[in-house]
Design a protein around this motif. Structure first.
Motif, PDB file in Angstrom:
ATOM      1  N   CYS A   5       0.801  -1.231   0.000  1.00  0.00           N
ATOM      2  CA  CYS A   5       0.000   0.000   0.000  1.00  0.00           C
ATOM      3  C   CYS A   5       0.829   1.273   0.000  1.00  0.00           C
ATOM      4  O   CYS A   5       0.270   2.366   0.090  1.00  0.00           O
ATOM      5  CB  CYS A   5      -0.950   0.009   1.196  1.00  0.00           C
ATOM      6  N   ASP A   6       2.170   1.171  -0.098  1.00  0.00           N
ATOM      7  CA  ASP A   6       2.973   2.398  -0.099  1.00  0.00           C
ATOM      8  C   ASP A   6       3.579   2.630  -1.478  1.00  0.00           C
ATOM      9  O   ASP A   6       3.475   1.787  -2.376  1.00  0.00           O
ATOM     10  CB  ASP A   6       4.063   2.348   0.978  1.00  0.00           C
ATOM     11  N   VAL A  79      -2.998   9.724  -0.896  1.00  0.00           N
ATOM     12  CA  VAL A  79      -3.345   8.581  -0.061  1.00  0.00           C
ATOM     13  C   VAL A  79      -2.140   8.053   0.712  1.00  0.00           C
ATOM     14  O   VAL A  79      -2.266   7.645   1.871  1.00  0.00           O
ATOM     15  CB  VAL A  79      -3.962   7.454  -0.924  1.00  0.00           C
ATOM     16  N   THR A  80      -0.954   8.053   0.090  1.00  0.00           N
ATOM     17  CA  THR A  80       0.219   7.494   0.763  1.00  0.00           C
ATOM     18  C   THR A  80       0.881   8.485   1.714  1.00  0.00           C
ATOM     19  O   THR A  80       1.868   8.153   2.368  1.00  0.00           O
ATOM     20  CB  THR A  80       1.260   6.997  -0.263  1.00  0.00           C
ATOM     21  N   LYS A  96       3.364  -2.235   4.091  1.00  0.00           N
ATOM     22  CA  LYS A  96       4.223  -1.231   3.475  1.00  0.00           C
ATOM     23  C   LYS A  96       5.478  -1.946   2.973  1.00  0.00           C
ATOM     24  O   LYS A  96       6.304  -2.424   3.762  1.00  0.00           O
ATOM     25  CB  LYS A  96       4.577  -0.135   4.474  1.00  0.00           C
ATOM     26  N   GLY A  97       5.612  -2.007   1.667  1.00  0.00           N
ATOM     27  CA  GLY A  97       6.689  -2.774   1.069  1.00  0.00           C
ATOM     28  C   GLY A  97       8.070  -2.288   1.454  1.00  0.00           C
ATOM     29  O   GLY A  97       9.010  -3.086   1.535  1.00  0.00           O
ATOM     30  N   TRP A  98       8.223  -0.985   1.692  1.00  0.00           N
ATOM     31  CA  TRP A  98       9.524  -0.436   2.049  1.00  0.00           C
ATOM     32  C   TRP A  98      10.035  -1.060   3.352  1.00  0.00           C
ATOM     33  O   TRP A  98      11.240  -1.168   3.569  1.00  0.00           O
ATOM     34  CB  TRP A  98       9.424   1.077   2.180  1.00  0.00           C
ATOM     35  N   GLN A  99       9.112  -1.498   4.190  1.00  0.00           N
ATOM     36  CA  GLN A  99       9.490  -2.114   5.465  1.00  0.00           C
ATOM     37  C   GLN A  99       9.828  -3.594   5.325  1.00  0.00           C
ATOM     38  O   GLN A  99      10.216  -4.242   6.297  1.00  0.00           O
ATOM     39  CB  GLN A  99       8.359  -1.914   6.485  1.00  0.00           C
ATOM     40  N   THR A 100       9.683  -4.149   4.108  1.00  0.00           N
ATOM     41  CA  THR A 100       9.993  -5.570   3.899  1.00  0.00           C
ATOM     42  C   THR A 100      11.398  -5.773   3.337  1.00  0.00           C
ATOM     43  O   THR A 100      11.769  -6.899   2.998  1.00  0.00           O
ATOM     44  CB  THR A 100       8.978  -6.215   2.932  1.00  0.00           C
TER      45      THR A 100
END
Length: 278
Positions: A5-6, A79-80, A96-100
């Motif tokens: 969702c980011d 939205v982001t 949040k993909g950046w956190q993966t």
């Protein structure tokens, strides 16, 4: 199903944002959704049309009509960058993909499939491969040079901003490293300058090509080595092409064979060196 969702930063930040989840989908045969895709998504047809990956807001007929793309980018930003929407996404269990980026579980085992999924469209790869094939006729070793300036004049107080002459000196030192072998350089940059500025070095670059950033990125991934300032851009080229990379950390930097190592995930080189999260 995982829902991303980011939408952090530019294209390569987005690619790193998707990576761990795509690897998870492949390894565990799950599905995923990318809500806010990068504007270069059509350059990656295998990703866009993968049977396990969905882009619910991808409607080509709308995006290419009138102000469609700008409307979409405006929606993405709104939205982001909304605390209210953050709460909604958390409630829904979105990711949040950046956190993966630290999730490296499946990267090694799925790398061959990842290379296929993230392969750009054929016209881009044909140009990239043509550039490298031409350089191979003139050189024994091809070094990709990522020249990023612009925002780097202020980012991190300009610590990794280098003048063009600095890059020329880096290139001359790399030539000394491979003394006795013919070295050529592929230049990747969004600046308008001639390769002739790098006197004493055999250099090539593309002009103002369609999909220029992706073309440069994947041409870097076909080189024998890559060097450039800290960036998710050269890091992606190294990872997806399995090409040794050397980050340029200061103007006086010297090079040895051990200076170059492949990126194996966002925070690590193959030789074990850890990359600080700038």
């Amino acid at each position: 199903m995982r829902v991303i969702c980011d939408a952090p930063g530019q294209t390569c930040n987005r690619l790193w944002t998707y990576l761990a989840s795509v690897a998870l989908c492949l390894a565990e045969k799950k599905r995923m959704v990318i809500i806010f895709f990068d504007w270069t998504i059509e350059d990656f047809p295998n990703l866009l049309h993968h049977k396990r990956i969905y882009f619910p807001l991808w409607h080509k007929w709308y995006l290419e009509r009138g102000n469609g793309w700008n409307n979409y980018k405006g929606l993405t930003w709104k939205v982001t960058h909304s605390k209210r929407w953050d709460k909604v996404f958390r409630f829904l269990g979105f990711t949040k993909g950046w956190q993966t980026r630290t999730d490296t579980r499946y990267l090694r085992q799925t790398l061959p499939e990842l290379k296929t999924i993230f392969r750009p469209k054929e016209e881009i790869m044909q140009k990239a491969e043509g550039m490298i094939a031409g350089l191979r006729q003139e050189a024994d070793i091809i070094v990709g040079v990522h020249i990023r300036r612009g925002d780097y004049a202020t980012w991190n107080d300009g610590r990794f901003f280098y003048e063009l002459e600095d890059y020329r000196q880096f290139m001359l030192r790399v030539q000394q490293l491979y003394s006795g072998r013919r070295v050529a350089f592929f230049i990747s940059s969004n600046e308008d300058f001639s390769p002739e500025q790098f006197e004493g070095c055999l250099c090539r670059r593309f002009g103002k090509e369609p999909s220029g950033a992706i073309l440069d990125l994947y041409t870097l991934s076909l080189c024998d080595n890559i060097m450039g300032p800290f960036s998710s851009y050269s890091r992606w080229a190294s990872f997806i092409g399995e090409v040794p990379l050397c980050f340029l950390e200061n103007k006086e930097q010297q090079f040895t064979a051990d200076s170059f190592s492949k990126i194996v995930d966002f925070f690590h080189f193959e030789n074990g060196k850890e990359i600080f999260d700038w």
